[in-house]
Design an enzyme around this catalytic site. Structure first.
Site, PDB file in Angstrom:
ATOM      1  N   GLU A   1       0.876  -1.161   0.000  1.00 42.14           N
ATOM      2  CA  GLU A   1       0.000   0.000   0.000  1.00 42.14           C
ATOM      3  C   GLU A   1       0.923   1.223   0.000  1.00 42.14           C
ATOM      4  OE1 GLU A   1      -2.749   0.279   3.273  1.00 42.14           O
ATOM      5  OE2 GLU A   1      -3.538   2.180   2.508  1.00 42.14           O
TER       6      GLU A   1
ATOM      7  N   ARG B   1       5.566 -12.810   9.701  1.00 41.82           N
ATOM      8  CA  ARG B   1       6.254 -11.539   9.469  1.00 41.82           C
ATOM      9  C   ARG B   1       7.667 -11.593   9.998  1.00 41.82           C
ATOM     10  NH1 ARG B   1       3.833  -6.323   9.233  1.00 41.82           N
ATOM     11  NH2 ARG B   1       1.816  -6.752   8.379  1.00 41.82           N
TER      12      ARG B   1
ATOM     13  N   LYS C   1       4.761   0.793  10.255  1.00 48.64           N
ATOM     14  CA  LYS C   1       4.856   1.974   9.397  1.00 48.64           C
ATOM     15  C   LYS C   1       4.413   3.220  10.153  1.00 48.64           C
ATOM     16  CE  LYS C   1       3.418   0.032   5.076  1.00 48.64           C
ATOM     17  NZ  LYS C   1       2.460   0.147   3.984  1.00 48.64           N
TER      18      LYS C   1
HETATM   19  P1  ATP Z   1      -0.113  -1.661   6.779  1.00 50.29           P
HETATM   20  O1  ATP Z   1      -0.349  -1.787   8.233  1.00 50.29           O
HETATM   21  O2  ATP Z   1      -0.055  -0.266   6.288  1.00 50.29           O
HETATM   22  O3  ATP Z   1      -0.948  -2.593   5.920  1.00 50.29           O
HETATM   23  P2  ATP Z   1       2.066  -3.357   5.994  1.00 50.29           P
HETATM   24  O4  ATP Z   1       3.410  -3.343   6.625  1.00 50.29           O
HETATM   25  O5  ATP Z   1       1.252  -4.596   5.997  1.00 50.29           O
HETATM   26  O6  ATP Z   1       1.354  -2.151   6.669  1.00 50.29           O
HETATM   27  P3  ATP Z   1       1.794  -3.278   3.123  1.00 50.29           P
HETATM   28  O7  ATP Z   1       2.137  -2.176   2.221  1.00 50.29           O
HETATM   29  O8  ATP Z   1       0.388  -3.733   3.158  1.00 50.29           O
HETATM   30  O9  ATP Z   1       2.260  -2.814   4.553  1.00 50.29           O
HETATM   31  O10 ATP Z   1       2.775  -4.492   2.887  1.00 50.29           O
HETATM   32  C1  ATP Z   1       3.016  -5.066   1.631  1.00 50.29           C
HETATM   33  C2  ATP Z   1       3.361  -6.503   1.801  1.00 50.29           C
HETATM   34  O11 ATP Z   1       4.499  -6.663   2.643  1.00 50.29           O
HETATM   35  C3  ATP Z   1       2.234  -7.287   2.425  1.00 50.29           C
HETATM   36  O12 ATP Z   1       2.011  -8.455   1.684  1.00 50.29           O
HETATM   37  C4  ATP Z   1       2.714  -7.591   3.806  1.00 50.29           C
HETATM   38  O13 ATP Z   1       2.184  -8.784   4.271  1.00 50.29           O
HETATM   39  C5  ATP Z   1       4.237  -7.623   3.645  1.00 50.29           C
HETATM   40  N1  ATP Z   1       4.900  -7.250   4.888  1.00 50.29           N
HETATM   41  C6  ATP Z   1       4.728  -6.122   5.595  1.00 50.29           C
HETATM   42  N2  ATP Z   1       5.466  -6.145   6.722  1.00 50.29           N
HETATM   43  C7  ATP Z   1       6.132  -7.321   6.738  1.00 50.29           C
HETATM   44  C8  ATP Z   1       7.051  -7.947   7.640  1.00 50.29           C
HETATM   45  N3  ATP Z   1       7.436  -7.357   8.778  1.00 50.29           N
HETATM   46  N4  ATP Z   1       7.521  -9.167   7.317  1.00 50.29           N
HETATM   47  C9  ATP Z   1       7.144  -9.769   6.177  1.00 50.29           C
HETATM   48  N5  ATP Z   1       6.288  -9.240   5.291  1.00 50.29           N
HETATM   49  C10 ATP Z   1       5.773  -8.030   5.559  1.00 50.29           C
END
Ligand code: ATP
Ligand code: MG
Length: 559
Positions: free
Chosen positions: A37, A264, A274
Site C-alpha cells: 500500500e 512476518r 509503518k
Molecule cells: P499496513 O499496516 O499499512 O498494511 P504493511 O506493513 O502490511 O502495513 P503493506 O504495504 O500492506 O504494509 O505491505 C506489503 C506486503 O508486505 C504485504 O504483503 C505484507 O504482508 C508484507 N509485509 C509487511 N510487513 C512485513 C514484515 N514485517 N515481514 C514480512 N512481510 C511483511
C-alpha cells in the site's frame, strides 16, 4: 539477479509450489505479486516479502507483479509509489511490464459488487459504526442481523449507485456482503465491502470516486483479475482467508488464486510498524525516511547495506508459520560477510594524533603500495602517499603501556600498515601533560613493512600522511533503540522511551586522499575500524562525508 546466489534453504512455500507444479494445479504456472500500500517507505520486513514473492516466481520461471494496493486515498501518496519502485529495483527485482494499480480495477470491482447485490449476497446497511460493531458481537455468541439485511435487491442497487454518485456523507451507508452472522469467524459476519470516503482526492483517480472497496473485498479480486496463482501474505491474514475464498466463489472471476500465509519478520532493536516509523520522521527524531538508522530500505541503502546482504539475510531467516524475533546481529552478519568480500580497503584515522618521523627528510614524500582487498586479488593495489608527518589513532599509542600492548609506546617499534617500521623516541606534551606529538624514527630498510634482519615486530597500525590526507565528516551510526523489542509496549513504556541517545555522532577524521573523489555510495573497509560508505546525499569532493555502515565486530553481543 545475475550473480550466483548461495544455497537455498527448503521451506513450506517452496515445497508447496513444487507440489502444485508436480500436480499441475495451476497448469504448472507460478504467478505471484508484491502488493504494497503506498502509504509509507518499504522496510526490511517488506524485503522478506519481496524476496519471497519475486524469488518464488524466478525459481519457477514464473513472474511477479508489482501492484500498488491503493484503495485508501487518505494516507497514500505518489512519493511513496516512487520510493517503493526504486527500492524494489535496488533490491534486485524486476516486474517487467507487470506494474499494476488496484485503482485501475475500481470499475471492475464496482461491477463485482453489483453482481453480489443481484445475487442477493450484498446489501446496503445504514447502521452506525458503533451499532455495526455491537450487532457483529463476539466469536463465542452469534451476532445479530442488521435490520437492513433483507433490503430488496432493487433498493440495494439504487442506494449503491447513489453512494457512488456522491449523494451521501462519509459513513452514512456501507455495502456489506451477506454471509453468516453466526459464524465463529467475525470476518464472515457480513463484512463491509464498500465505504464512502469523499476526501481527499485519490493520487491516481482524483475525484472520480467517492466510494472505495475495503481491503478484504479488493485484494482477492485484484489477485483474480491479474491471474495470480500463489497469493503469499503474512500470518495475520490467515483468519481473512475464508472471506477471500468466499468472495471469489460468489462472483464470476476468471480464476481462484490460492492464499498462503507466512510469519512476518520482526527484528530485535528495531521497530517495523509503518505508523511508528512515520512518527519518527514527523517528530524529526531521525533526519527522514532515509536516515541511515532507519530499518527502511532507503535508510539501509544510505547506511551502506548491499542488496546482496539483504537478500542473503531474507533467505537465512527462512519462511515459517510462527512469529518470532530475529536477532538484528544476523542481518549485520550477512552485511559484514558480503562487505568483507567486496569492499575495498582504505586507511582513515578517526581520532588523530600527530606522528613526526624525525629521520625522514622534510618536504619530501614517498608512496607505498597497498592491497585493495585481500579477499579479492582482482581488486589490485594502489599507492598510498607517505611523508614526514602522519596521523595515527590516539588509542594506538600509550605512554605507559601494559605488557600486552603491542602498538606504539616510547622505545617500542611498530609496523605502519603497508609502509615501514617505526620506533618511538619521545613525545611532546601540552601544559596539561597531554601528549600532542609523537616522535619516531623509521627504518628505511623496512620498506613494505618487514625488517631486513628478520626481527619480530608484532603490532601493525594504520596511518595517513598529514600533508596528503583529506579532512572528512564521518557519521558514526549505531542502533536506534536500546531495548531488544522496542515495539512491545506491554510494560507501559512507549518505543520513544527507548531511543538510543548515542545512535548518532558526527566527527572529523583524516582519510587517504583518494577517498575524497569517490562516487557517493561507494563502500570501503577502513582498516581496523569497520565498514563505511560515502554518503549518497551529502558526499562531495570538496566536502567528503562518510557513514559508518558497521563496525568490524558485533559490539552489542553479550560475551
Ligand atoms: P499496513 O499496516 O499499512 O498494511 P504493511 O506493513 O502490511 O502495513 P503493506 O504495504 O500492506 O504494509 O505491505 C506489503 C506486503 O508486505 C504485504 O504483503 C505484507 O504482508 C508484507 N509485509 C509487511 N510487513 C512485513 C514484515 N514485517 N515481514 C514480512 N512481510 C511483511
Ligand atoms: Mg498491509
Amino acid at each position: 539477479m545475475t550473480e550466483n546466489e548461495p544455497v537455498l534453504n527448503q521451506h513450506f512455500i517452496r515445497e508447496k509450489i513444487a507440489e502444485d507444479n508436480r500436480a499441475g494445479t495451476f497448469g504448472g504456472k507460478v504467478i505471484t505479486r508484491f502488493p504494497p500500500e503506498p502509504n509509507g517507505y518499504l522496510h526490511i520486513g517488506h524485503a522478506k516479502a519481496i524476496c519471497l514473492d519475486f524469488g518464488m516466481a524466478l525459481e519457477n520461471n514464473g513472474r511477479c507483479h508489482l501492484r500498488f494496493d491503493d484503495t485508501n486515498p487518505t494516507k497514500e501518496d505518489v512519493e511513496y509509489v516512487d520510493s517503493i519502485m526504486a527500492d524494489v529495483q535496488w533490491l534486485g527485482f524486476d516486474w517487467g511490464e507487470h506494474l499494476y494499480y488496484a485503482s485501475d480495477y475500481f470499475e471492475q470491482m464496482f461491477q463485482y459488487a453489483e453482481e453480489l447485490i443481484h445475487k442477493g449476497l450484498a446489501y446496503v446497511c445504514t447502521l452506525s459504526p458503533d451499532e455495526f460493531k455491537e450487532y457483529r458481537g463476539v466469536p463465542t455468541r452469534p451476532g445479530k442481523d442488521s435490520p437492513w439485511r433483507n433490503r430488496p435487491v432493487a433498493e440495494n442497487l439504487d442506494l449503491f449507485h447513489r453512494m457512488r454518485a456522491g449523494e451521501f456523507e462519509d459513513g452514512a451507508y456501507v455495502l456489506r456482503a451477506k454471509i453468516d452472522m453466526a459464524s465463529p469467524n467475525l470476518h464472515l459476519r457480513d463484512p463491509a465491502i464498500y465505504r464512502i470516503k469523499k476526501a481527499p482526492p485519490h493520487h491516481r483517480t482524483g475525484s472520480d470516486w467517492c466510494i472505495y472497496p475495503m481491503y478484504d473485498f479488493a485484494h482477492c479480486l485484484e489477485d483474480a483479475i491479474e491471474g495470480i496463482t500463489h497469493s503469499l501474505c503474512t500470518l495475520e491474514f490467515e483468519v481473512h482467508r475464508p472471506l477471500y475464498d468466499w468472495i471469489l466463489e460468489h462472483v464470476s472471476v476468471p480464476c481462484h488464486p490460492e492464499q498462503t500465509e507466512f510469519s512476518r519478520l520482526n527484528l530485535s532493536y528495531t521497530i517495523m510498524s509503518k505508523r511508528k516509523l512515520q512518527q519518527l520522521v514527523e517528530e524529526k527524531r531521525v533526519s527522514g525516511w532515509d536516515d541511515p538508522r532507519m530499518p527502511t530500505l532507503a535508510g539501509l541503502r544510505r547506511r551502506g547495506y548491499t542488496p546482496e546482504a539483504i537478500r542473503r539475510f531474507c533467505e537465512e531467516v527462512g519462511i515459517t508459520k510462527f512469529n518470532s524475533l530475529t536477532d538484528v546481529a544476523l542481518l549485520e552478519h550477512c552485511l559484514r560477510d558480503h562487505l568483507n568480500k567486496t569492499a575495498a580497503r582504505a586507511m582513515a584515522v578517526l581520532d588523530p594524533i600527530k606522528v613526526v618521523i624525525d629521520n625522514f627528510p622534510e618536504g619530501e614524500a614517498d608512496a607505498f603500495e597497498a592491497v585493495n582487498n585481500p579477499e579479492d586479488p582482482a581488486a589490485g593495489t594502489r599507492e598510498v602517499p607517505f611523508s614526514r608527518e602522519l596521523y595515527i589513532e590516539r588509542n594506538d599509542f600509550m605512554e605507559e603501556p601494559p605488557k600486552k600492548f603491542y602498538r606504539l609506546a616510547p622505545g617500542r617499534e611498530v609496523r605502519l600498515r603497508y609502509a615501514c617500521l617505526v620506533t618511538c623516541t619521545h613525545v611532546l606534551k601540552d601544559a596539561d601533560g597531554q601528549v600532542t606529538e609523537i616522535h619516531c624514527t623509521w627504518d628505511p630498510e623496512s620498506r613494505g613493512g618487514s625488517a631486513p634482519d628478520g626481527r619480530k615486530v608484532r603490532g601493525t597500525i594504520h596511518w595517513v600522511s598529514a600533508q596528503h590526507a583529506v579532512s572528512a565528516e564521518v557519521r558514526l551510526y549505531d542502533r536506534l533503540f536500546t531495548k531488544e523489542n522496542p515495539g512491545d509496549e506491554r510494560d507501559g513504556t512507549t518505543f520513544l522511551d527507548h531511543l538510543n541517545p548515542d545512535s548518532f555522532q558526527s566527527i572529523r577524521a583524516y582519510l587517504e586522499p583518494a577517498l575524497a573523489g569517490v562516487a557517493p555510495g561507494t563502500r570501503f573497509q577502513f582498516e581496523r575500524l569497520g565498514y563505511f560508505c560515502a554518503d549518497a546525499k551529502d558526499h562531495a569532493p570538496d566536502h567528503p562525508v562518510f557513514n559508518r555502515t558497521a563496525s568490524l565486530r558485533d559490539s552489542w553481543s553479550k560475551q
